[in-house]
Motif scaffolding. Structure first.
Motif: not given
Lengths: 381, 308
Positions: B56-72, B267-274
């Motif tokens: 439910v967040t827009d967290y990116k690997l290594g990012a310092l901040a993230f926001h709550f995006v609900g079911i976005g 899933l792998y691409l989104e999570g680990f490549e991007y």
């Protein structure tokens, strides 16, 4: 239903080096209840499986109703079999189990297929099958169980379902492979009674395999006692009990088992036990060692006879078994069966004299075969 | 008074003793269950909770901040053409692998079961693909199916047909990979079916024969198929789960190009490549939900039908 005869001619079968069946000739008459009885490993089950077609004989022919069926598939022999494990189809209800032999025979393959089959079957045939199932279930009093699955039934009920499945289609003969051995003692006695009744009512040919001589004795018209792949004796229960042809038969039939007394035959043909003349004589085998068989109920106290000492006495309700041993040889034990109300009076030393009637004595030579007893006068002549 | 008190004390003591004995037993029971419970939490429950948090967040690997995006993230997924293609591709793959993987294995198991002396050989032969590493085997398949140097196409050409580009034609891509998938699960499923076949009592076949089951179809329908019910259910559930997890073949053969996207690779691409951790977490939850619904449904619905 027309009961058929089952004939076996020169049946031989070997597994590996051993011959399990050696040249068996046996004719089971139409409508007869014949038991194949013997110790485990005597070949009785193999013989039954050969009749069923589940096993092929190496030699010999099987005839059912006069037709040679030796090479025929089990499904083409029109036989019904009750297995020791009952072999009910666990996924089917009792009704479907009983109906299976009829569905296999009366419906086409297309009509038997799951899901689509119902459309291909004629409702007339299906009605007939339903009626036959209901009749078989009524005969065995399992009408109220028809919608259950085998897992929900007790051992006795499964046994009845297996019987109903066997008799639903009027086979040429019924084959039963130790069908009662998985039941408890009380139920077994009850089912024995029912099986005998069923045989009387159906008038069908029954071939019954058992290792229990009581089952064989109580239900059969005739018994074929087998040892080591041979038929040792074929006869009515009465014949096997009163005229055992061999020592093996004498030993196997009867509870408590027959008393066996080592004896010698003198040069004059007189039978001696421990040097004592027993008042029996034979015409041949003079000078041989032999065994005298005496049924427990045929021994009775006499003034002068076999001297025995009483070891203990067992109460069996109506009867009392008195266990004794010979005074001269403690290793020779004898059991006397008397009425529970009667008593065996021993003298002050606990010694008793036992006698028997000549016609109740069974003498076996050292080859195990029965020896005819001669009149004393004949021997003297 | 004193008499009553004297009488009460022992009874109160024994109750206390009993209670402490009971709680000791309870603690002992918990201590025995603890290792399993801890493992369950460490490997399943906590990761799922964390995953749900990420989804439910827009967290990116290594990012310092993230926001709550609900079911976005979930809304985005169902508008994402690539993800939807991955979903249909996976469905097609599963739809091919389950029936072939199950029924072919059943057929092979019955053939192998009927062998007497050569049974061990066939068992080993069919089981070999299970023991091989799929990544390596996929490379072998790449060679086998190659349009110009592969033996499969050489055979097709020998028969006088045009060579087929199994791994670049978009319509053939998923079916080709499904065929490899079937080849991979066949041996394992066969072994399961063999175990099931061995457990069927011989008596039942003999009873069926005496009941008039003359041909093999009758024997199969009366005894084999119903008696294999529990095995078939298990095989179907495990095959469908492993089919949903298709990854290695895609990773090696196409890297998800040319319309060969599947769920797990996407899933792998989104999570680990991007590094789109939040979005990938949402996709994982969707994947998890599909598997869960499928296997629970299969088990609850079919379980009642296959156990007698």
């Amino acid at each position: 239903m027309t009961p058929r005869a089952v004939e076996l001619h020169g049946i031989g079968k070997g597994f590996g080096a051993d011959d399990v069946l050696k040249n068996i000739d046996l004719t089971i008459r139409p409508g007869e209840f014949l038991s194949l009885v013997g110790m485990s490993g005597c070949g009785k089950s193999t013989l039954l499986r050969i009749i069923a077609g589940l096993e092929q004989p190496d030699r010999g022919t099987v005839l059912i109703g006069g037709e040679d069926v030796t090479k025929r598939d089990p499904s083409d022999r029109n036989l019904a079999m009750v297995f020791q494990s009952y072999a009910l189809y666990p996924h089917m209800t009792v009704r479907q189990n009983i109906a299976t032999p009829l569905r296999m025979r009366r419906l086409s393959l297309a009509a038997r297929l799951p899901l689509v089959g119902g459309m291909a079957a004629s409702s007339h045939t299906l009605g007939e099958i339903d009626q036959a199932v209901a009749a078989a279930a009524a005969l065995l009093q399992i009408d109220h169980l028809l919608d259950r699955k085998p897992a929900q039934l007790s051992g006795g009920q499964r046994q009845r379902v297996a019987l109903a499945r066997a008799l639903v289609r009027e086979p040429a003969a019924f084959l039963m492979d130790e069908p009662l051995s998985n039941l408890d003692a009380k139920l077994r006695a009850h089912m024995r009674d029912e099986l005998a009744g069923l045989h009387r009512r159906l008038g069908a040919t029954f071939i019954y395999v058992t290792h229990d001589q009581v089952e064989a004795m109580t239900m059969s018209d005739r018994i074929a006692l087998m040892t080591e792949g041979r038929i040792e004796q074929l006869g009515t229960p009465d014949e096997l009990y009163r005229q055992p042809a061999t020592l093996t038969v004498a030993r196997f039939i009867g509870t408590p088992s027959i008393n066996l007394l080592p004896v010698e035959i003198s040069a004059e043909g007189r039978v001696h036990a421990q040097g004592q003349d027993l008042g029996l004589a034979v015409a041949d085998r003079k000078g041989d060692a032999a065994t005298l068989g005496l049924r427990p109920e045929d021994l009775h106290p006499v003034v002068d006879g076999l001297a025995v000492r009483i070891a203990r006495s067992e109460m069996h309700g109506a009867d009392r078994f008195v266990h004794c041993h010979l005074l001269k040889d403690e290793a020779v034990r004898l059991t006397v069966r008397i009425h529970a109300g009667a008593a065996l009076e021993a003298d002050a030393d606990g010694v008793l004299h036992l006698g028997f009637r000549r016609e109740n004595a069974h003498l076996f030579g050292d080859d195990g075969l029965r020896c005819a007893l001669a009149d004393r006068r004949e021997v003297a002549a | 008074m004193t008499a009553i008190e004297a009488g009460e004390i022992p009874s109160a003591m024994s109750t206390a003793k009993r209670r402490s004995a009971g709680s000791r037993m309870a603690w002992r029971g918990l201590a025995f269950a603890a290792p399993a419970v801890l493992l369950l939490f460490a490997t399943y429950i906590i990761p799922i909770v964390v995953l749900t948090g990420f989804s439910v967040t827009d967290y990116k690997l290594g990012a310092l901040a993230f926001h709550f995006v609900g079911i976005g993230n979930f809304v985005k997924a169902f508008h994402d053409a690539v993800f939807l293609r991955a979903l249909t591709n996976t469905a097609l793959y599963v739809a091919i692998v389950i029936p072939f993987g199950v029924f072919l294995a059943l057929g092979v198991a019955m053939l192998v079961h009927a062998r007497k002396r050569s049974r061990a050989f066939w068992e080993a032969a069919y089981f070999l693909p299970v023991t091989a590493t799929l990544v390596a085997m996929a490379t072998v398949w790449q060679f086998l199916l190659h349009p110009s140097i592969g033996p499969v196409n050489a055979a097709i050409k020998w028969f006088g047909f045009e060579p087929v580009s199994f791994l670049s034609n978009p319509t053939l891509l998923i079916p080709s990979m499904a065929a490899i998938g079937v080849w991979q699960v066949l041996g394992f499923n066969m072994v399961l079916f063999l175990a099931g076949l061995t457990a069927i009592p011989k008596d039942l076949y003999e009873a069926a024969q005496l009941d008039g089951a003359k041909n093999p179809i009758d024997r199969f329908l009366t005894v084999t198929w119903p008696m294999l019910g529990p095995t078939t259910l298990f095989v179907a559930v495990t095959t469908s789960i492993s089919a949903f997890k298709v990854f290695e073949t895609v990773a090696v053969l196409t890297k998800g190009r040319a319309g060969s996207e599947v769920l797990l690779f996407e899933l792998y691409l989104e999570g680990f490549e991007y590094s789109n951790t939040g979005y990938a977490a949402a996709l994982t939850l969707i994947f998890l939900a599909i598997i869960l619904v499928l296997s629970i449904g299969q088990t609850f619905y079919l379980d009642r039908k296959v156990h007698y």
